[in-house]
Design an enzyme around this catalytic site. Structure first.
Site, short mmCIF file in Angstrom:
data_model
loop_
_atom_site.label_atom_id
_atom_site.label_comp_id
_atom_site.label_asym_id
_atom_site.label_seq_id
_atom_site.Cartn_x
_atom_site.Cartn_y
_atom_site.Cartn_z
N HIS A 56 -6.31 1.73 -3.83
CA HIS A 56 -5.27 1.19 -2.95
C HIS A 56 -4.90 -0.21 -3.41
O HIS A 56 -5.41 -0.70 -4.41
CB HIS A 56 -5.75 1.19 -1.49
CG HIS A 56 -6.98 0.37 -1.26
ND1 HIS A 56 -7.17 -0.36 -0.12
CD2 HIS A 56 -8.10 0.15 -1.99
CE1 HIS A 56 -8.34 -0.98 -0.16
NE2 HIS A 56 -8.93 -0.67 -1.29
N CYS A 87 0.81 -1.22 0.00
CA CYS A 87 0.00 0.00 0.00
C CYS A 87 0.84 1.27 0.00
O CYS A 87 0.58 2.21 -0.76
CB CYS A 87 -0.99 0.00 1.16
SG CYS A 87 -0.25 0.01 2.81
N HIS A 128 -2.41 0.73 7.06
CA HIS A 128 -2.81 0.74 5.65
C HIS A 128 -3.05 2.16 5.19
O HIS A 128 -3.53 3.00 5.96
CB HIS A 128 -4.08 -0.10 5.46
CG HIS A 128 -4.47 -0.28 4.02
ND1 HIS A 128 -3.71 -1.01 3.13
CD2 HIS A 128 -5.54 0.16 3.32
CE1 HIS A 128 -4.29 -1.00 1.93
NE2 HIS A 128 -5.40 -0.29 2.03
#
Length: 164
Positions: free
Chosen positions: A137, A70, A125
């Site tokens: 993402h 990510c 994240h």
């Protein structure tokens, strides 16, 4: 045809040709659509969408675009637009300025506490906000993907930062 009539016709033809060519030359083509008419945030998102389906790999190197995690994905897509982000999502969550969830704009970084390393308050994240409650993402099996900022992502949402 006498000489005087011939000169008059030549002058009329010359003037007509000159005026006609001038009119053609002064007609400008339509202006191209400038990238500036699209927000930089939307440009970042559109650039990132080119990587849809690129596989996820935790700890992916920042020197490759064949796999992303990510934060390496955010680092890559923002770099093209002059933003040099730190390597990890936790470090990325400390740059830029805070923005409330209700004031999100395309290009804002959004942070979550999700997955096996999550404790509900630690950043694990990062995604980029696309607008219309959507995020771009990468995680797990889908790789680079678009998700809704509702449901699970809403439950694990922590904060957002504006870096553009």
């Amino acid at each position: 045809m006498n000489r005087q009539n011939w000169i008059k016709k030549a002058v009329v033809i010359s003037l007509s040709a000159t005026l006609g060519a001038g009119a053609v030359l002064t007609v400008a083509p339509p202006a191209p659509v400038e990238a500036a008419s699209v927000s930089k945030g939307t440009q970042v998102v559109n650039f990132g969408k080119q990587y849809m389906g690129t596989p996820y790999k935790f700890g992916a190197s920042t020197s490759t675009i064949s796999v992303f995690d990510c934060s390496s994905f955010m680092k890559h897509i923002f770099k093209k637009y002059g933003v040099n982000l730190p390597r990890t999502s936790a470090a990325q969550s400390k740059v830029g300025t805070a923005v409330s969830k209700s004031n999100l704009k395309a290009g804002d970084l959004v942070f979550f506490s999700s997955g096996s390393r999550a404790n509900g308050s630690n950043v694990t994240h990062v995604a980029v906000y696309m607008g219309n409650n959507k995020i771009l993402h990468t995680y797990g099996k889908p790789g680079v993907t678009i998700s809704s900022l509702t449901g699970n992502w809403s439950k694990t949402y922590l904060k957002a930062r504006r870096v553009l």
